[in-house]
Design an enzyme around this catalytic site. Structure first.
Site, PDB file in Angstrom:
ATOM      1  N   LYS A   1      14.137  33.367 -36.129  1.00  0.00           N
ATOM      2  CA  LYS A   1      13.835  34.620 -35.440  1.00  0.00           C
ATOM      3  C   LYS A   1      12.657  35.332 -36.106  1.00  0.00           C
ATOM      4  O   LYS A   1      12.538  35.344 -37.323  1.00  0.00           O
ATOM      5  CB  LYS A   1      15.076  35.511 -35.427  1.00  0.00           C
ATOM      6  CG  LYS A   1      16.246  34.886 -34.663  1.00  0.00           C
ATOM      7  CD  LYS A   1      17.526  35.679 -34.804  1.00  0.00           C
ATOM      8  CE  LYS A   1      18.051  35.642 -36.225  1.00  0.00           C
ATOM      9  NZ  LYS A   1      19.394  36.248 -36.349  1.00  0.00           N
TER      10      LYS A   1
ATOM     11  N   THR B   1      18.405  48.886 -35.037  1.00  0.00           N
ATOM     12  CA  THR B   1      18.454  47.420 -34.950  1.00  0.00           C
ATOM     13  C   THR B   1      19.666  46.831 -35.674  1.00  0.00           C
ATOM     14  O   THR B   1      19.717  45.630 -35.918  1.00  0.00           O
ATOM     15  CB  THR B   1      17.173  46.815 -35.548  1.00  0.00           C
ATOM     16  OG1 THR B   1      17.010  47.290 -36.893  1.00  0.00           O
ATOM     17  CG2 THR B   1      15.948  47.194 -34.722  1.00  0.00           C
TER      18      THR B   1
ATOM     19  N   GLY C   1      22.861  45.036 -36.300  1.00  0.00           N
ATOM     20  CA  GLY C   1      23.658  44.070 -35.545  1.00  0.00           C
ATOM     21  C   GLY C   1      22.869  43.188 -34.607  1.00  0.00           C
ATOM     22  O   GLY C   1      23.455  42.473 -33.786  1.00  0.00           O
ATOM     23  N   THR C   2      21.536  43.192 -34.726  1.00  0.00           N
ATOM     24  CA  THR C   2      20.742  42.372 -33.801  1.00  0.00           C
ATOM     25  C   THR C   2      21.051  40.889 -33.944  1.00  0.00           C
ATOM     26  O   THR C   2      21.177  40.173 -32.952  1.00  0.00           O
ATOM     27  CB  THR C   2      19.236  42.601 -34.015  1.00  0.00           C
ATOM     28  OG1 THR C   2      18.922  42.432 -35.396  1.00  0.00           O
ATOM     29  CG2 THR C   2      18.819  43.993 -33.581  1.00  0.00           C
ATOM     30  N   GLY C   3      21.160  40.412 -35.175  1.00  0.00           N
ATOM     31  CA  GLY C   3      21.437  38.993 -35.388  1.00  0.00           C
ATOM     32  C   GLY C   3      22.794  38.586 -34.860  1.00  0.00           C
ATOM     33  O   GLY C   3      22.940  37.537 -34.215  1.00  0.00           O
ATOM     34  N   CYS C   4      23.789  39.415 -35.123  1.00  0.00           N
ATOM     35  CA  CYS C   4      25.146  39.142 -34.623  1.00  0.00           C
ATOM     36  C   CYS C   4      25.154  39.117 -33.100  1.00  0.00           C
ATOM     37  O   CYS C   4      25.749  38.227 -32.476  1.00  0.00           O
ATOM     38  CB  CYS C   4      26.122  40.216 -35.114  1.00  0.00           C
ATOM     39  SG  CYS C   4      26.212  40.418 -36.898  1.00  0.00           S
TER      40      CYS C   4
END
Length: 271
Positions: free
Chosen positions: A171, A203, A205-208
């Protein structure tokens, strides 16, 4: 359709188990969980972590998989080598697509994976991983390689593929540029997905959320290619319509994908 998330609980509700369940629900997938740790956190940071015993993690997993027809599994915060070993032993028994979000560092800098666990993650879990979704700092920790440019990303991706994963998405949120570009690599081909970069501090929690959307789409039977593009739409809309909650890094908006009628342009280019 049913998906399973193996991750930590975020008391602030923006990441971890809570973000995963919200994302599953928005995408029409029933969510089941195995909790690996409890965290004391809000938008200002992680203030405490309480690890769930590996034995109890194993019990949760076995109980879910004995009863539910799970179509996709994702991992988030696994925290310790012992928990990773438990998860690896369980997932290798089942032919279920596995999405690994190698959660290592929180937005505020707190460590969410013990140092000795990185080696275990690579050796024990990656050989059973369908898709791995590291951001730039996580890819650097996994490969021991400093990533400064596109060439570095490609080399890191190839290194992660050699660890046994079928597909790696590196990412690009930590890079500069007008576009937020993620790069997708498999052994057969590679491509990039881009959306306009949004300037916001919300932002958390974007990865989760991205990996949960990916997992839900896989559970519904979408191809890996389709699942990735729809997950990119989900996270872009979640970031671009913030909720303005909390005084720090606020959560993304899990309602946005359906509120915006899933409308979002994603540029897809072969690499």
């Amino acid at each position: 359709m049913i998906a399973l998330t193996i991750a930590g609980s975020d008391s602030g509700g923006g990441a971890g188990i809570q973000a995963d369940i919200k994302t599953f629900q928005e995408l029409g997938v029933f969510g089941t969980t195995a909790i690996t740790a409890l965290t004391d956190q809000n938008t200002l940071g992680v203030h405490g972590i309480f690890e769930v015993s590996p034995i109890f993690v194993q019990q949760q997993l076995q109980t879910i998989l004995d009863d539910f027809s799970v179509k996709a599994i994702k991992t988030g915060m696994l925290f310790s080598a012992e928990i990773i070993e438990v998860v690896a032993k369980i997932v290798q028994q089942y032919q279920i697509p596995l999405i690994v979000d190698p959660v290592m560092i929180a937005k505020g800098g707190a460590s969410l994976l013990q140092d000795e666990a990185i080696k275990t993650l690579i050796e024990k879990l990656f050989p059973y991983t369908t898709i791995c979704t590291p951001n730039i700092p996580e890819a650097e920790l996994l490969t021991g390689k400093r990533i400064k440019n596109i060439k570095d990303i490609e080399e890191a991706a190839q290194q992660i593929l050699q660890m046994g994963v079928e597909c790696v998405i590196i990412k690009g949120g930590h890079l500069d540029g007008e576009q937020a570009t993620d790069r997708v690599y498999t052994r057969q081909h590679s491509f990039s997905i881009s959306t306009p970069r949004i300037q916001t501090k919300d932002t958390h929690g974007t990865g989760c959320t991205f990996s949960a959307a990916l997992t839900a789409n896989i559970a519904k039977g979408l191809s890996i290619h389709e699942s990735i593009i729809e997950a990119k739409k989900f996270i872009h809309l979640a970031i671009s319509t913030p909720l303005h909650i909390g005084n720090g890094h606020g959560p993304t908006n899990h309602f946005a994908y359906n509120e915006q009628k899933r409308t979002c342009e994603v540029a897809v280019n072969e690499l």
